[in-house]
Design an enzyme around this catalytic site. Structure first.
Site: not given
Ligand SMILES: NC(=O)c1ccc[n+]([C@@H]2O[C@H](COP(=O)([O-])OP(=O)(O)OC[C@H]3O[C@@H](n4cnc5c(N)ncnc54)[C@H](OP(=O)(O)O)[C@@H]3O)[C@@H](O)[C@H]2O)c1
Length: 288
Positions: A11-13, A38-39, A62-63, A127
């Protein structure tokens, strides 16, 4: 060497952590995503941690589909609440410190001053509710983890507001962007570097702690879009609109500025101003 497991690494982070890792030579990093770790699968999570002897686990899994979650509650709670619970239990059992990422969406956005970690949560969206349930599961099942709440995450990777604005800004003459939602963007590269600095500091508070992290400054999505167009040299007019003019399935907090005093003083972090980080990220995108 410090052995670190990253979940949700694609994912992004997770991708930003992969880049930032180059600055930290004393880390032995293992990046995983849902296909290999898979968490939500408690037994295999426990088994992986038992065999891996990790010092830290950074949970980026995360979802994150905020609007889709309104109809997809079970999956959102499975990944955002049950997943962190599994990690919290396994980390506690196998002496691994958990660093979990949460969100400003745990707040309802009715504040007028930046949110501190101890302020009342009240998430209006599914969410946000699922992420808050994840925080609670960690607090109940692990006594030494770190929960980092962040906001408006963007980067050169994946899909995010910056990338959407760059794409639409190049295609259209005018874009309508919400001005009555106030917060602070967070460049994933800055968050990633801070996570590694926290790990490197090896400071232990003796209990699970919540911290807030974003870039410095306060803006609306409208201001963010205006600056993106300006810095990217795009000739697209940004028109301010109110939230009701752009209805979405999930309610968003009107105000979700995070107070970062705790993390800055605990770990002696200097956090970049949002505009400086935006410039940096745009350069990364242009150099790609
Ligand atoms: N994006 C924002 O604006 C934002 C803002 C505040 C906080 N956050 C938090 O920051 C964190 C990182 O966000 P991000 O933007 O990097 O998220 P992201 O790009 O959606 O990455 C999440 C990753 O987790 C994977 N994933 C989904 N279900 C999983 C599972 N059961 N086991 C293992 N991996 C799984 C996803 O795979 P798939 O793509 O295949 O589903 C994806 O690669 C998250 O906790 C999010 O809630 C994000």
């Amino acid at each position: 060497m410090i052995k670190i497991l990253i979940t949700g690494g694609d994912g992004q982070l997770g991708s930003a952590l992969n880049v930032a890792a180059k600055e930290f030579a004393n880390f032995d990093l293992v990046f995983t995503d849902v296909a290999d770790f898979d968490i939500t699968k408690a037994e295999s999570v426990d088994d992986y941690l038992k065999k891996g002897h990790f010092d830290f686990l950074v949970n980026c899994a995360a979802y994150t589909a905020v609007d889709k979650a309104e109809e997809d509650q079970d999956l959102a709670f499975l990944i955002n609440a049950k997943g962190p619970e599994n990690l919290a239990k396994a980390c506690q059992k196998h002496a691994c410190q958990l660093i979990h990422i949460s969100t400003d969406y745990v707040f309802d956005g009715t504040n007028h001053i930046p949110y501190t970690e101890s302020m009342e949560t009240n998430p209006p969206s599914v969410y946000g509710q699922s992420k808050l349930a994840g925080e609670k599961a960690i607090l109940e099942n692990n006594d030494s983890s770190i929960i980092l709440r962040t906001s408006w995450l963007y980067s050169e990777f994946g899909n995010n507001f910056l990338k959407t604005m760059l794409k639409l800004g190049a295609e259209r003459e005018e874009l309508r962007v919400i001005f009555d939602q106030i917060g602070t963007p967070t460049y994933a590269g800055d968050l990633a570097r801070s996570i590694f600095k926290i790990i490197e500091s090896n400071k232990k508070s003796g209990k699970t702690e919540i911290y807030h992290f974003s870039n410095e400054g306060v803006i609306s999505w409208y201001d963010f879009a205006k600056e993106i167009m300006e810095l990217a040299g795009l000739n697209c007019r940004i028109v301010p609109i109110e939230s009701f003019q752009y209805p979405l399935p999930a309610p968003r907090p009107h105000y979700s500025v995070l107070n970062k005093s705790k993390i800055k003083s605990s770990y002696e972090l200097t956090i970049p101003y949002w505009k400086d980080s935006l410039k940096w990220c745009l350069k990364e995108i242009q150099d790609k």
